[in-house]
Design a protein around this motif. Structure first.
Motif, PDB file in Angstrom:
ATOM      1  N   VAL A 171       0.838  -1.201   0.000  1.00  0.00           N
ATOM      2  CA  VAL A 171       0.000   0.000   0.000  1.00  0.00           C
ATOM      3  C   VAL A 171       0.873   1.251   0.000  1.00  0.00           C
ATOM      4  CG1 VAL A 171      -1.740   1.308   1.275  1.00  0.00           C
ATOM      5  CG2 VAL A 171      -1.886  -1.195   1.185  1.00  0.00           C
ATOM      6  N   LEU A 172       1.854   1.296   0.907  1.00  0.00           N
ATOM      7  CA  LEU A 172       2.699   2.485   1.020  1.00  0.00           C
ATOM      8  C   LEU A 172       3.563   2.680  -0.220  1.00  0.00           C
ATOM      9  CD1 LEU A 172       1.756   2.260   4.011  1.00  0.00           C
ATOM     10  CD2 LEU A 172       3.994   3.197   4.625  1.00  0.00           C
ATOM     11  N   TYR A 173       4.147   1.612  -0.707  1.00  0.00           N
ATOM     12  CA  TYR A 173       5.026   1.721  -1.875  1.00  0.00           C
ATOM     13  C   TYR A 173       4.271   2.314  -3.064  1.00  0.00           C
ATOM     14  CZ  TYR A 173       7.735   0.386  -5.964  1.00  0.00           C
ATOM     15  OH  TYR A 173       8.414   0.412  -7.159  1.00  0.00           O
ATOM     16  N   GLU A 174       3.093   1.785  -3.344  1.00  0.00           N
ATOM     17  CA  GLU A 174       2.385   2.246  -4.536  1.00  0.00           C
ATOM     18  C   GLU A 174       1.764   3.624  -4.328  1.00  0.00           C
ATOM     19  OE1 GLU A 174       0.044  -0.599  -6.597  1.00  0.00           O
ATOM     20  OE2 GLU A 174       1.670  -2.071  -6.627  1.00  0.00           O
ATOM     21  N   ALA A 175       1.374   3.956  -3.101  1.00  0.00           N
ATOM     22  CA  ALA A 175       0.891   5.313  -2.826  1.00  0.00           C
ATOM     23  C   ALA A 175       1.990   6.336  -3.090  1.00  0.00           C
ATOM     24  CB  ALA A 175       0.405   5.415  -1.387  1.00  0.00           C
ATOM     25  N   VAL A 176       3.204   6.013  -2.673  1.00  0.00           N
ATOM     26  CA  VAL A 176       4.340   6.912  -2.897  1.00  0.00           C
ATOM     27  C   VAL A 176       4.662   7.011  -4.385  1.00  0.00           C
ATOM     28  CG1 VAL A 176       6.826   7.184  -2.504  1.00  0.00           C
ATOM     29  CG2 VAL A 176       5.312   6.595  -0.597  1.00  0.00           C
ATOM     30  N   GLU A 177       4.600   5.890  -5.089  1.00  0.00           N
ATOM     31  CA  GLU A 177       4.880   5.905  -6.529  1.00  0.00           C
ATOM     32  C   GLU A 177       3.840   6.733  -7.289  1.00  0.00           C
ATOM     33  OE1 GLU A 177       7.604   4.481  -8.301  1.00  0.00           O
ATOM     34  OE2 GLU A 177       8.253   4.644  -6.204  1.00  0.00           O
ATOM     35  N   ILE A 178       2.577   6.634  -6.881  1.00  0.00           N
ATOM     36  CA  ILE A 178       1.525   7.437  -7.519  1.00  0.00           C
ATOM     37  C   ILE A 178       1.777   8.921  -7.275  1.00  0.00           C
ATOM     38  CG2 ILE A 178      -0.936   8.034  -7.398  1.00  0.00           C
ATOM     39  CD1 ILE A 178      -1.456   5.027  -6.861  1.00  0.00           C
ATOM     40  N   ALA A 179       2.118   9.277  -6.043  1.00  0.00           N
ATOM     41  CA  ALA A 179       2.398  10.683  -5.721  1.00  0.00           C
ATOM     42  C   ALA A 179       3.587  11.196  -6.516  1.00  0.00           C
ATOM     43  CB  ALA A 179       2.652  10.825  -4.221  1.00  0.00           C
ATOM     44  N   LYS A 180       4.591  10.354  -6.676  1.00  0.00           N
ATOM     45  CA  LYS A 180       5.785  10.745  -7.426  1.00  0.00           C
ATOM     46  C   LYS A 180       5.446  10.959  -8.902  1.00  0.00           C
ATOM     47  CE  LYS A 180       9.225   8.309  -6.124  1.00  0.00           C
ATOM     48  NZ  LYS A 180      10.184   7.169  -6.035  1.00  0.00           N
ATOM     49  N   ALA A 181       4.633  10.051  -9.460  1.00  0.00           N
ATOM     50  CA  ALA A 181       4.300  10.133 -10.884  1.00  0.00           C
ATOM     51  C   ALA A 181       3.367  11.299 -11.184  1.00  0.00           C
ATOM     52  CB  ALA A 181       3.664   8.823 -11.337  1.00  0.00           C
ATOM     53  N   LYS A 182       2.420  11.561 -10.297  1.00  0.00           N
ATOM     54  CA  LYS A 182       1.434  12.605 -10.552  1.00  0.00           C
ATOM     55  C   LYS A 182       1.923  13.987 -10.134  1.00  0.00           C
ATOM     56  CE  LYS A 182      -2.965  10.153 -10.704  1.00  0.00           C
ATOM     57  NZ  LYS A 182      -3.359  10.771 -11.980  1.00  0.00           N
ATOM     58  N   PHE A 183       2.835  14.032  -9.157  1.00  0.00           N
ATOM     59  CA  PHE A 183       3.274  15.330  -8.644  1.00  0.00           C
ATOM     60  C   PHE A 183       4.801  15.413  -8.633  1.00  0.00           C
ATOM     61  CE2 PHE A 183      -0.970  14.530  -6.935  1.00  0.00           C
ATOM     62  CZ  PHE A 183      -1.631  15.653  -7.410  1.00  0.00           C
ATOM     63  N   ASN A 184       5.411  15.176  -7.483  1.00  0.00           N
ATOM     64  CA  ASN A 184       6.864  15.305  -7.391  1.00  0.00           C
ATOM     65  C   ASN A 184       7.358  14.555  -6.156  1.00  0.00           C
ATOM     66  OD1 ASN A 184       6.290  17.084  -5.149  1.00  0.00           O
ATOM     67  ND2 ASN A 184       5.944  18.717  -6.653  1.00  0.00           N
ATOM     68  N   GLN A 185       8.670  14.559  -5.965  1.00  0.00           N
ATOM     69  CA  GLN A 185       9.257  13.826  -4.849  1.00  0.00           C
ATOM     70  C   GLN A 185       8.822  14.403  -3.504  1.00  0.00           C
ATOM     71  OE1 GLN A 185      11.235  10.953  -5.137  1.00  0.00           O
ATOM     72  NE2 GLN A 185      10.753  10.885  -2.941  1.00  0.00           N
ATOM     73  N   LYS A 186       8.639  15.720  -3.449  1.00  0.00           N
ATOM     74  CA  LYS A 186       8.211  16.348  -2.197  1.00  0.00           C
ATOM     75  C   LYS A 186       6.845  15.818  -1.764  1.00  0.00           C
ATOM     76  CE  LYS A 186       7.350  20.886  -0.094  1.00  0.00           C
ATOM     77  NZ  LYS A 186       7.319  22.357  -0.332  1.00  0.00           N
ATOM     78  N   THR A 187       5.920  15.720  -2.714  1.00  0.00           N
ATOM     79  CA  THR A 187       4.594  15.178  -2.404  1.00  0.00           C
ATOM     80  C   THR A 187       4.696  13.708  -2.022  1.00  0.00           C
ATOM     81  OG1 THR A 187       3.599  16.724  -3.976  1.00  0.00           O
ATOM     82  CG2 THR A 187       2.254  14.858  -3.281  1.00  0.00           C
ATOM     83  N   ALA A 188       5.560  12.976  -2.707  1.00  0.00           N
ATOM     84  CA  ALA A 188       5.760  11.561  -2.380  1.00  0.00           C
ATOM     85  C   ALA A 188       6.269  11.403  -0.953  1.00  0.00           C
ATOM     86  CB  ALA A 188       6.728  10.931  -3.372  1.00  0.00           C
ATOM     87  N   ASN A 189       7.183  12.266  -0.549  1.00  0.00           N
ATOM     88  CA  ASN A 189       7.709  12.210   0.821  1.00  0.00           C
ATOM     89  C   ASN A 189       6.608  12.506   1.842  1.00  0.00           C
ATOM     90  OD1 ASN A 189      10.228  11.661  -0.215  1.00  0.00           O
ATOM     91  ND2 ASN A 189      10.959  13.781  -0.072  1.00  0.00           N
ATOM     92  N   LEU A 190       5.737  13.458   1.509  1.00  0.00           N
ATOM     93  CA  LEU A 190       4.625  13.796   2.406  1.00  0.00           C
ATOM     94  C   LEU A 190       3.683  12.603   2.566  1.00  0.00           C
ATOM     95  CD1 LEU A 190       2.904  15.862   4.010  1.00  0.00           C
ATOM     96  CD2 LEU A 190       1.808  16.465   1.830  1.00  0.00           C
ATOM     97  N   VAL A 191       3.322  11.972   1.457  1.00  0.00           N
ATOM     98  CA  VAL A 191       2.437  10.803   1.501  1.00  0.00           C
ATOM     99  C   VAL A 191       3.077   9.692   2.325  1.00  0.00           C
ATOM    100  CG1 VAL A 191       1.465   8.941   0.084  1.00  0.00           C
ATOM    101  CG2 VAL A 191       1.224  11.328  -0.641  1.00  0.00           C
ATOM    102  N   ASN A 192       4.347   9.455   2.108  1.00  0.00           N
ATOM    103  CA  ASN A 192       5.066   8.424   2.859  1.00  0.00           C
ATOM    104  C   ASN A 192       5.039   8.716   4.357  1.00  0.00           C
ATOM    105  OD1 ASN A 192       6.825   6.215   3.392  1.00  0.00           O
ATOM    106  ND2 ASN A 192       8.564   7.634   3.390  1.00  0.00           N
ATOM    107  N   ALA A 193       5.288   9.968   4.723  1.00  0.00           N
ATOM    108  CA  ALA A 193       5.344  10.341   6.142  1.00  0.00           C
ATOM    109  C   ALA A 193       3.981  10.182   6.816  1.00  0.00           C
ATOM    110  CB  ALA A 193       5.840  11.780   6.272  1.00  0.00           C
ATOM    111  N   ILE A 194       2.922  10.612   6.140  1.00  0.00           N
ATOM    112  CA  ILE A 194       1.581  10.530   6.733  1.00  0.00           C
ATOM    113  C   ILE A 194       1.163   9.075   6.923  1.00  0.00           C
ATOM    114  CG2 ILE A 194      -0.868  10.984   6.306  1.00  0.00           C
ATOM    115  CD1 ILE A 194      -0.041  13.611   4.968  1.00  0.00           C
ATOM    116  N   LEU A 195       1.421   8.240   5.931  1.00  0.00           N
ATOM    117  CA  LEU A 195       0.999   6.840   6.034  1.00  0.00           C
ATOM    118  C   LEU A 195       1.822   6.076   7.069  1.00  0.00           C
ATOM    119  CD1 LEU A 195       0.283   5.994   2.282  1.00  0.00           C
ATOM    120  CD2 LEU A 195      -1.337   6.618   4.086  1.00  0.00           C
ATOM    121  N   ARG A 196       3.114   6.360   7.154  1.00  0.00           N
ATOM    122  CA  ARG A 196       3.922   5.746   8.211  1.00  0.00           C
ATOM    123  C   ARG A 196       3.416   6.182   9.586  1.00  0.00           C
ATOM    124  NH1 ARG A 196       9.204   3.722   7.269  1.00  0.00           N
ATOM    125  NH2 ARG A 196       9.831   3.677   5.081  1.00  0.00           N
TER     126      ARG A 196
END
Length: 464
Positions: A114-139
């Motif tokens: 779940v976390l891996y693909e949520a981060v990959e979606i955020a990275k693909a649709k937005f940027n690494q900063k958004t991916a880091n935010l998604v990762n932090a919230i889900l963790r």
């Protein structure tokens, strides 16, 4: 899961099956529901057609699950995000919502996937900063999930019910005023459960003996409804769909509550029946079936695309008595008197929240006030087209008194020539409220919430 575990690494994971396309589709569908005048059931039909069967089931489960539990999911995420959660981009929100839903409700999906693909979606649709935010919230959710139970205990009762059952607070407040906390709790809980699907037998062409024999031979679990034997609950619906009973016209997928208006109307062969707001045709087909397909049914709807669906359904069912016409119910296209009329009025739809899971977030209290005026106009128009002694059924799929019995009383004040008929001996008493009204509830009757009433024109001088 330890904080040190590398959730983002999915290499050498034997239980990991990539579903990045499916999860991306989930985010896209949820975002369209939020930003467009679009409904999830219609979007799901269109958007997942090219996915595998496994991914179709997965996307449907998560989209419906997020919409059922959105208020609770948003409450969790509000606690976890240090900024203004409401200001997050809608696709970021839906990526987070769908991820938390999977972590909370879908035990068979590993958290790292779940976390891996949520981060990959955020990275693909937005940027690494958004991916880091998604990762932090889900963790953070994984670390703090257990504390939310304690926070719920501190809520006021109305907030607690809204959170626990994920319904708008204003709607719960209204319902408590009508039925009390215990009843509303059971209703809201039922609204969040997957409905038991039912089909209606088309007696014009179906062979019931062959139908039930085939279900038994294919080990498909079913139950004939004890009060409405034309309806059959089907438990393993995926297997049932593989049979050809729907395409052959032997059955229609139809909730039991939608059959009640036709039962009350009780059409007989040779009658002229008007079905206002008829599409997609479930009630029209049942009326025709009960008439033995012998008579005339004028089926109206103002949406040509929906009438096309109705026409296709009548063709599938091999019914000839219905005639479909595109028309606003407030302006009837013909001048004649009908023996019976069904006014299945457009409504707020709060009785069908099990199936239309996004409706509770799209409707407002103002919609109730607006709908009741539309409904009253339809009743007025129908009244002028009913013969003396004729019967009229008014029905909705909502639970709001302003749209239901209060509208009937408003209509009767203007039309003393109409009589509200008692329903005893017309339908089992467990569905009757205050002698004159049908109310069905998902937690009481295993069917959608609905309302119906039966009126007769000139009933004092000519009763049926």
């Amino acid at each position: 899961m330890s904080n040190q575990e590398d959730i983002l690494s999915v290499e050498n994971r034997p239980d990991y099956t990539p579903q990045i396309d499916a999860r991306t589709k989930i985010v896209e569908i949820l975002s369209k529901v939020d930003t467009r005048h679009a409904y999830s059931d219609i979007l799901l039909e269109k958007e997942i057609i090219d996915l595998s069967d496994v991914d179709k089931r997965f996307v449907t489960e998560v989209v419906n699950g997020v919409l059922r539990w959105r208020l609770r999911l948003d409450w969790y995420l509000n606690q976890l995000y240090l900024g203004e959660y409401d200001n997050l981009l809608i696709e970021v929100k839906n990526n987070l919502r769908s991820s938390v839903y999977q972590l909370l409700f879908l035990d068979k999906i590993p958290a790292y996937a779940v976390l891996y693909e949520a981060v990959e979606i955020a990275k693909a649709k937005f940027n690494q900063k958004t991916a880091n935010l998604v990762n932090a919230i889900l963790r953070n959710y994984l670390r703090q999930a257990k504390k939310f139970d304690f926070l719920e205990m501190e809520m006021e009762i109305l907030d607690k019910l809204a959170f626990r059952y994920s319904h708008p607070k204003w709607l719960i407040q209204r319902w408590i005023e009508h039925w009390g906390i215990d009843e509303v709790s059971m209703l809201c809980q039922a609204n969040n459960e997957r409905p038991r699907l039912s089909v209606r037998l088309n007696r014009q062409i179906a062979d019931p003996t062959s139908f039930f024999k085939s279900l038994d031979e294919n080990q498909i679990s079913y139950e004939v409804h004890p009060d409405f034997p034309d309806f059959v609950w089907i438990d393993n619906f995926q297997d049932f769909r593989k049979l050809d009973f729907i395409s052959r016209g032997w059955v229609s997928v139809q909730d039991i509550s939608t059959g009640i208006p036709a039962v009350l109307l009780n059409p007989i062969p040779g009658e002229k029946v008007l079905d206002m707001c008829a599409a997609p045709g479930g009630k029209t087909g049942y009326i025709a079936d009960k008439m033995g397909d012998d008579g005339f049914i004028l089926a109206l709807d103002r949406h040509p695309s929906r009438l096309k669906t109705l026409a296709n359904n009548m063709k599938r069912l091999q019914l000839r008595s219905p005639r479909s016409v595109t028309a606003d119910g407030n302006r009837l296209p013909v001048r004649c008197e009908f023996d019976k009329i069904l006014v299945d009025a457009p409504c707020t739809g709060f009785g069908v929240l099990r199936k239309k899971v996004d409706l509770k977030w799209k409707r407002t209290e103002q919609d109730i006030s607006e709908m009741k005026e539309v409904q009253l106009k339809l009743l007025e128009q129908a009244a002028a087209s009913l013969r003396v002694g004729g019967l009229m059924v008014y029905s909705t799929c909502t639970l709001e008194p302003e749209e239901n019995e209060k509208n009937i009383y408003r209509f009767l004040e203007k039309h003393p020539e109409f009589e509200l008929l008692r329903l005893k001996n017309r339908i089992p008493e467990k569905y009757i409220t205050h002698k004159y009204f049908v109310y069905t509830f998902p937690h009481k009757h295993q069917m959608d919430g609905s309302f119906a009433a039966l009126l007769q024109k000139g009933a004092a001088s000519k009763k049926e």
